[in-house]
Each structure stands twice: as structure tokens, then as C-alpha cells.
Design an enzyme around this catalytic site. Structure first.
Site, PDB file in Angstrom:
ATOM      1  CG  ASP A   1     -24.876 -13.562  -3.497  1.00 54.66           C
ATOM      2  OD1 ASP A   1     -23.787 -13.021  -4.303  1.00 54.66           O
ATOM      3  OD2 ASP A   1     -25.418 -13.011  -2.600  1.00 54.66           O
TER       4      ASP A   1
ATOM      5  CG  HIS B   1     -22.169 -10.384  -3.774  1.00 56.92           C
ATOM      6  ND1 HIS B   1     -22.555 -10.970  -2.792  1.00 56.92           N
ATOM      7  CD2 HIS B   1     -20.771 -10.175  -3.609  1.00 56.92           C
ATOM      8  CE1 HIS B   1     -21.615 -11.301  -1.869  1.00 56.92           C
ATOM      9  NE2 HIS B   1     -20.476 -10.762  -2.559  1.00 56.92           N
TER      10      HIS B   1
END
Ligand code: F6R
Length: 259
Positions: A136, A138
């Protein structure tokens, strides 16, 4: 952002480790930011080899890890403390008192996180920060929506990150839902950043972060604001980038200038 694409995870790990080793040789008291997870394992293996074979000296190096799971004590086998001991610290000559991994259990997380930032400042700031990247986007555990101005703090993990981490735990209910993590702004303060990613699962996050708009929805995209970030990729992680030929061309030109 410098984008370096290599033929395999093994080759990109050796290339990234060479940059770390060069930084340690140039500044023996380097302040090194470290990551856990599968991405930096190849770098750690190569650094251990360089320590054993070439005497790469970590005796004056100080390290700060990005994150730790909330609820896990340092001796928990799945803690990032245990990960770092197993995969790096016990194999090199970095003094234990110079290694810092955030604690996962604290009576006052706000005060603890502030003190972690203060320790980084007191050490002179991070010279070189190693990063992996989540599917995602991150970095650390700065999940989508994290402020790009965030500092070390408690963060709630996303369902996808919890799912990705589940493979390391025997029972789903044991998988931590929170982490203490350096913030995006903490990471951006590092003088230099090396991010490594391999495999097709990372291709979308890499494309969004390297070539997409800067957005808290893909926190690694904040690295576009950082003046000295290198992204080491294999072909699978690089496959959604649109400027591949240009990145290769830049590396070829750089090799000609300083072979
Ligand atoms: C770990 C960390 C995370 C990981 C990311 C990728 O300290 O901060 O951001 O780098 O979740 O994990 P792997 O490398 O296991 O795919």
C-alpha cells in the site's frame, strides 16, 4: 529520485549494501536507519559478509530502526528487536548500546515516541536510512492517510498490512494491529535514503510512489521531496514504471562519467 534497476534481488541487494558499506567507510560513526521485513535481508547478508571477509567495521556506527509492533516484548520471536538480532546485530560488531529499536510496550507511548525522536536528534540525525515499501506504499508503518509531516508515533495498521504480516504468526488473533513507527517527516529528515523493493507485488506501490503525485495515500511518494533518495528495484517491481528507459540511460551515463 535515483532509480536503479537490477536483474535480481540478489544483485540489487549487493549493490545497495555496497552503498551502505561505502557510507560506513567514509564515516565510521555513521547513524544508520534500519528496516525489517524481507526486503533488506539481502542487504544484511551482504553487510555481514563484508564484515567477516573485509572487516567492515560497525564499532562506531549507531542504528535506529523504523518501527516495532505494539504489544510485543523485545524477546518475542516475531518482534523487530528479535528480527534485528537474528538477521544483523549478532553477526556484526555494532555495540548493543548503539542500536535502537522502538519499544513495543510502553506505559506512555506519546512520551516514548517523543523520546525516540530526541534520541535521533541527539545522535546527530540519521545519515542513511534503509527502507522497504508495503504493497500500500507505506514506509515504516506510515499507512495510507498518514500525515506527510508525521513524527514517531503509534499507528493503526491497515487490514492489508495485518494480512501481509499474518504469515509470521501461528494464530490470526496474535497479529499486531498497532505499531510504533517513525513518521514520514522523521524519514525525510534522513540525509540519504535507500529504498529496496522486489517482486511484482510491489510494482503498483513503486509506480505510484516514484512517478505518481505526492500524496499521503502512498506515503512513499513523499520521498519525491527528498533530495537524496535512491530506489533499488528488480525488474518485477519496476515493471509499472513509465520512464524505465530513461532510468537505465541515466545509470549508463553515470557509469561513463565515473566508471
Ligand atoms: C519494516 C517496515 C515496513 C516494511 C514493508 C515491506 O521495518 O518499516 O515498511 O519495509 O512492510 O515489508 P517486506 O520487505 O517484508 O515486503
Amino acid at each position: 529520485m535515483r532509480v536503479v534497476i537490477k536483474d535480481s534481488y540478489q544483485i540489487l541487494s549487493v549493490a545497495a549494501a555496497a552503498e551502505v558499506a561505502q557510507a560506513v567507510r567514509a564515516k565510521p560513526n555513521l547513524v544508520l536507519g534500519l528496516a525489517t521485513g524481507s526486503s533488506p535481508l539481502g542487504i544484511y547478508q551482504e553487510l555481514i559478509r563484508l564484515h567477516r571477509v573485509e572487516g567492515l567495521d560497525f564499532s562506531q556506527v549507531t542504528t535506529f530502526n523504523l518501527d516495532e509492533y505494539v504489544g510485543l516484548a523485545p524477546d518475542h520471536p516475531q518482534s523487530y528487536h528479535a528480527f534485528m538480532r537474528e538477521h544483523l546485530f549478532q553477526h556484526i560488531n555494532v555495540p548493543a548500546e548503539r542500536t535502537h529499536v522502538p519499544v513495543g510496550i510502553s506505559e506512555d507511548y506519546v512520551a516514548y515516541c517523543r523520546s525516540y525522536e530526541e534520541q535521533i536528534c541527539a545522535a546527530g540525525g540519521i545519515d542513511l536510512q534503509l527502507l522497504g515499501i508495503g504493497r500500500d506504499g507505506h514506509i515504516g508503518f506510515n499507512e495510507p492517510g498518514s500525515s506527510l509531516g508525521s513524527r514517531t508515533r503509534l499507528k493503526t495498521l491497515t487490514a492489508q498490512t495485518i494480512e501481509d504480516n499474518a504469515r509470521f504468526f501461528d494464530h490470526p488473533e496474535e497479529v499486531p494491529r498497532f505499531a510504533v513507527t517513525m513518521g514520514v517527516a522523521t524519514i525525510l529528515d534522513a540525509r540519504r535514503v535507500l529504498l529496496v523493493a522486489s517482486g511484482k507485488k510491489k510494482a503498483k506501490a513503486i509506480a505510484r510512489s516514484v512517478e505518481g503525485p505526492i500524496s499521503s495515500m502512498w506515503t512513499a511518494s513523499a520521498l519525491q521531496l527528498h533530495a537524496d533518495t535512491t530506489v533499488f528495484l528488480d525488474h518485477k517491481a519496476a515493471r509499472k514504471l513509465t520512464q524505465l528507459e530513461y532510468y537505465h540511460w541515466i545509470e549508463q551515463q553515470a557509469a561513463e562519467v565515473s566508471p
